[in-house]
Design a protein around this motif. Structure first.
Motif, PDB file in Angstrom:
ATOM      1  N   THR A 105       0.824  -1.205   0.000  1.00 49.59           N
ATOM      2  CA  THR A 105       0.000   0.000   0.000  1.00 49.59           C
ATOM      3  C   THR A 105       0.860   1.257   0.000  1.00 49.59           C
ATOM      4  OG1 THR A 105      -1.758  -1.171   1.193  1.00 49.59           O
ATOM      5  CG2 THR A 105      -1.834   1.238   1.232  1.00 49.59           C
ATOM      6  N   PHE A 132      -7.563  -3.408  -8.684  1.00 49.82           N
ATOM      7  CA  PHE A 132      -7.567  -2.174  -7.912  1.00 49.82           C
ATOM      8  C   PHE A 132      -8.244  -1.047  -8.683  1.00 49.82           C
ATOM      9  CE2 PHE A 132      -5.292   1.753  -6.415  1.00 49.82           C
ATOM     10  CZ  PHE A 132      -5.852   1.782  -5.145  1.00 49.82           C
ATOM     11  N   SER A 136      -7.673   2.652   2.195  1.00 52.16           N
ATOM     12  CA  SER A 136      -8.944   1.949   2.380  1.00 52.16           C
ATOM     13  C   SER A 136      -9.200   0.933   1.269  1.00 52.16           C
ATOM     14  CB  SER A 136     -10.101   2.963   2.423  1.00 52.16           C
ATOM     15  OG  SER A 136      -9.940   3.884   3.473  1.00 52.16           O
ATOM     16  N   ASP A 160      -3.266  -7.122  -4.872  1.00 55.60           N
ATOM     17  CA  ASP A 160      -4.142  -6.530  -5.887  1.00 55.60           C
ATOM     18  C   ASP A 160      -3.386  -6.418  -7.213  1.00 55.60           C
ATOM     19  OD1 ASP A 160      -6.778  -5.992  -5.377  1.00 55.60           O
ATOM     20  OD2 ASP A 160      -6.393  -4.104  -4.325  1.00 55.60           O
ATOM     21  N   HIS A 209      -6.909  -0.286  -1.294  1.00 49.59           N
ATOM     22  CA  HIS A 209      -5.876  -1.216  -1.772  1.00 49.59           C
ATOM     23  C   HIS A 209      -5.791  -2.447  -0.877  1.00 49.59           C
ATOM     24  CE1 HIS A 209      -1.710  -2.799  -2.338  1.00 49.59           C
ATOM     25  NE2 HIS A 209      -2.067  -2.641  -3.591  1.00 49.59           N
ATOM     26  N   LYS A 210      -5.733  -3.624  -1.525  1.00 47.39           N
ATOM     27  CA  LYS A 210      -5.626  -4.887  -0.802  1.00 47.39           C
ATOM     28  C   LYS A 210      -4.369  -5.622  -1.251  1.00 47.39           C
ATOM     29  CE  LYS A 210     -10.621  -5.358  -0.269  1.00 47.39           C
ATOM     30  NZ  LYS A 210     -11.820  -6.171  -0.575  1.00 47.39           N
ATOM     31  N   ARG A 211      -3.813  -6.408  -0.364  1.00 45.40           N
ATOM     32  CA  ARG A 211      -2.589  -7.149  -0.663  1.00 45.40           C
ATOM     33  C   ARG A 211      -2.791  -8.041  -1.886  1.00 45.40           C
ATOM     34  NH1 ARG A 211      -0.019 -11.861   1.289  1.00 45.40           N
ATOM     35  NH2 ARG A 211       2.240 -11.634   1.501  1.00 45.40           N
ATOM     36  N   ARG A 265     -11.966  -1.510  -8.725  1.00 43.59           N
ATOM     37  CA  ARG A 265     -12.578  -1.168  -7.435  1.00 43.59           C
ATOM     38  C   ARG A 265     -12.708   0.342  -7.292  1.00 43.59           C
ATOM     39  NH1 ARG A 265      -9.000  -3.407  -4.147  1.00 43.59           N
ATOM     40  NH2 ARG A 265      -9.855  -5.464  -4.652  1.00 43.59           N
TER      41      ARG A 265
END
Length: 610
Positions: A248, A282, A271, A277, A273-275, A285
């Motif tokens: 992130t 991303f 908020s 991605d 970003h996810k591991r 989303r």
């Protein structure tokens, strides 16, 4: 040559009737009590009776003149050459006045000048004013280079300047400073050639698209070829960022370079970003959340409640509702800002490749040139430097802990316009990792070579860690002051900085232990930007004239009244859409230039071959 005037433990004056002293010339002072100390000329002066100036100015004072007269010099008629000589090491007592002075043999000054063998170090140039030791040079130090001076190419005459690259383990990092036209980029090219010669893995960021080594320099046809020693890659075409490998924090840095981020935008990234991605997941989303926020939660609920939609639409609005439940508090403007920055980086091709080519080339001991726009290089460098430094550091840490780790070679990071990558006073994407390397990279075998026209604008923490500094011609007062603060340049050398010739450089290095004046050698390769732009204009104009005359050839002699009849044929030949008045102006210009001949007849003006 003799010592004259009042002497000290630090410096003396030397006089001669025949020899004209040169700046940075080395001499031996024959004082047996002090074991024949050695020194360097730091100021020169010549006097004769035809120059009406006071004796109380410059280095000629009354004591010097009195000593000269006592030694047999005729102040009224002789040409007298004087030099201020600074000793390399402080003497325990003043030098004997009247002591003889001579030039040293190479063996006497070898420890001061040469710290590495040619095959182990970077052969960068020739130490200035060392021609007097040429006869005593060992064979291994002769004929190593060519020097370009006064528009002429000559063979090496003095002592080669060989930079001991191995000593960077103790005294890491190099700074290359100099204004426009000083020879800074030329000197950097020579450094890169030497790094390739030693097969040292090197990563170069090239904002000017000039670090190509395929073309041989004039007069260097017999120089070595570097074709197999380097790789040129462009961001977006050959290399890019593996988005799924980003944390992130990495995503924040990348998007920060595409445009400054507000606190609200940073919150959006943290908020959303996810591991692991991917770029697609991303960006989808972010894009879907922006659409959902524009529609609004109430309208989404109403559409789902009313029905009458296709299955795909129902699924889409359900996903909108879920996003709004999770992230509905995020401001639409900030989400849109992140969406725009993502789109900009993707359009530049940043997320369409990986850095595998760079890693493989470094493993092979090659030099990798990364080209791209400055803003894109800033973004990409923060990622690639962090990734490669992380691999090298992980390997070294594992080895220290006696664990098995994947080998990654030590490497050098080189960049021109370094103040863009690590500026003073504000943050830049790559600045944190470059500062870390400047401070700790030595332990892991990662080194910096930073070139800039404006050392004042370079981060002070990094500037302080550059243990070797190559200072080319510098005019701006603030930059000269910065250089004097960061090096051991004397006041006299500082005054000379604005007047150095292109290619002359002061090397202030902890490795050498003192400042040396060096003439950079002639590079083996040449930059693609060496064509004079005014020559380019003239060449283009001549080429255009030749093309037009060639197209006109079948119609010559050409009557002015017939010009209209040949417009289509001329368009096909030249690729340019002409109108009659424009073509007539060109015909008149070609006549004025002597490339066509104009004749006036009773019926019309005729254009023909000269």
């Amino acid at each position: 040559m003799q010592v004259v005037g009042i002497t000290t433990q630090h410096e003396v004056y030397v006089a001669s009737k025949e020899h004209k002293f040169r700046m940075n010339e080395m001499v031996v002072l024959e004082d047996e009590d002090l074991f024949d100390p050695k020194g360097e000329v730091v100021e020169t002066f010549s006097y004769n009776r035809y120059i009406p100036m006071g004796f109380d100015k410059g280095i000629v004072d009354q004591q010097v003149l009195q000593t000269l007269e006592q030694l047999g010099y005729d102040i009224g008629s002789d040409d007298i050459h004087l030099a201020k000589v600074r000793l390399f090491e402080e003497a325990i007592q003043p030098i004997q006045t009247g002591a003889s002075v001579r030039h040293p043999s190479f063996a006497e000054i070898a420890p001061l000048l040469v710290k590495a063998r040619p095959e182990d170090g970077l052969v960068l140039g020739e130490v200035k004013s060392t021609e007097y030791v040429a006869e005593t040079l060992p064979d291994e130090l002769k004929g190593l280079m060519k020097i370009r001076e006064q528009e002429q190419t000559r063979k090496q005459e003095g002592v080669p300047f060989i930079f001991d690259i191995r000593a960077m383990q103790q005294y890491p990092h190099i700074g290359v400073f100099g204004g426009s036209g000083s020879g800074k980029s030329f000197g950097l090219r020579v450094m890169l050639e030497e790094l390739m010669k030693l097969e040292i893995p090197t990563l170069v960021f090239d904002p000017h698209f000039e670090m190509n080594f395929s073309a041989k320099a004039e007069g260097q046809e017999d120089a070595p070829s570097y074709q197999s020693n380097y790789t040129v890659v462009q961001i977006g075409r050959d290399v890019g960022v593996d988005f799924s490998a980003l944390s992130t924090r990495d995503v924040e840095r990348l998007l920060q370079a595409a445009g400054s981020l507000s606190e609200s935008m940073v919150n959006v990234i943290q908020s959303l970003h996810k591991r692991k991605d991917s770029y697609q997941s991303f960006s989808d989303r972010v894009g879907n959340l922006a659409d959902a926020l524009e529609i609004g939660r109430q309208k989404v609920d109403n559409l789902l409640h009313d029905g009458g939609m296709s299955r795909e639409e129902i699924e889409r609005y359900h996903s909108y509702k879920k996003l709004l439940e999770q992230y509905g508090s995020l401001p639409l403007a900030s989400v849109k800002g992140i969406q725009w920055r993502l789109y900009r980086l993707n359009q530049a091709g940043l997320f369409q490749q990986s850095i595998r080519v760079i890693e493989e080339s470094l493993h092979r001991g090659q030099l990798v040139v990364v080209q791209g726009a400055v803003w894109l290089l800033q973004v990409f460098s923060s990622y690639v430097v962090g990734a490669l430094y992380g691999k090298r550091r992980a390997y070294k840490d594992a080895k220290l802990q006696h664990e098995q780790g994947d080998f990654f070679p030590p490497f050098v990071i080189v960049t021109d316009e370094a103040h863009n990558f690590a500026p003073k006073g504000y943050e830049a994407p790559a600045k944190p990792v470059l500062k870390e390397i400047a401070q700790e990279g030595r332990k892991y075998g990662v080194f910096l070579i930073f070139a800039t026209q404006r050392p004042t604008l370079l981060d002070e923490t990094i500037t302080a860690q550059l243990n070797s500094k190559f200072v080319f011609r510098t005019v701006r007062g603030t930059d000269i002051q910065t250089i004097k603060e960061e090096t051991d340049l004397t006041n006299e050398e500082g005054k000379r900085l604005p007047y150095l010739r292109s290619g002359d450089v002061f090397v202030s290095s902890a490795i050498m232990g003192r400042t040396m004046a060096v003439r950079i050698r002639l590079a083996h390769s040449t930059s693609p930007h060496t064509v004079n732009p005014f020559d380019e204009l003239q060449e283009r104009k001549t080429q255009g004239d030749d093309e037009l005359i060639s197209a006109l050839e079948p119609f010559l002699p050409l009557a002015e009244t017939s010009v209209m009849n040949h417009m289509d044929a001329l368009h096909k030949q030249t690729g340019k859409r002409w109108d009659v008045s424009e073509l007539k102006k060109e015909l008149e210009r070609l006549c004025d230039a002597g490339k066509l001949k104009k004749q006036k007849t009773p019926f019309a003006t005729v254009y023909d071959r000269p």
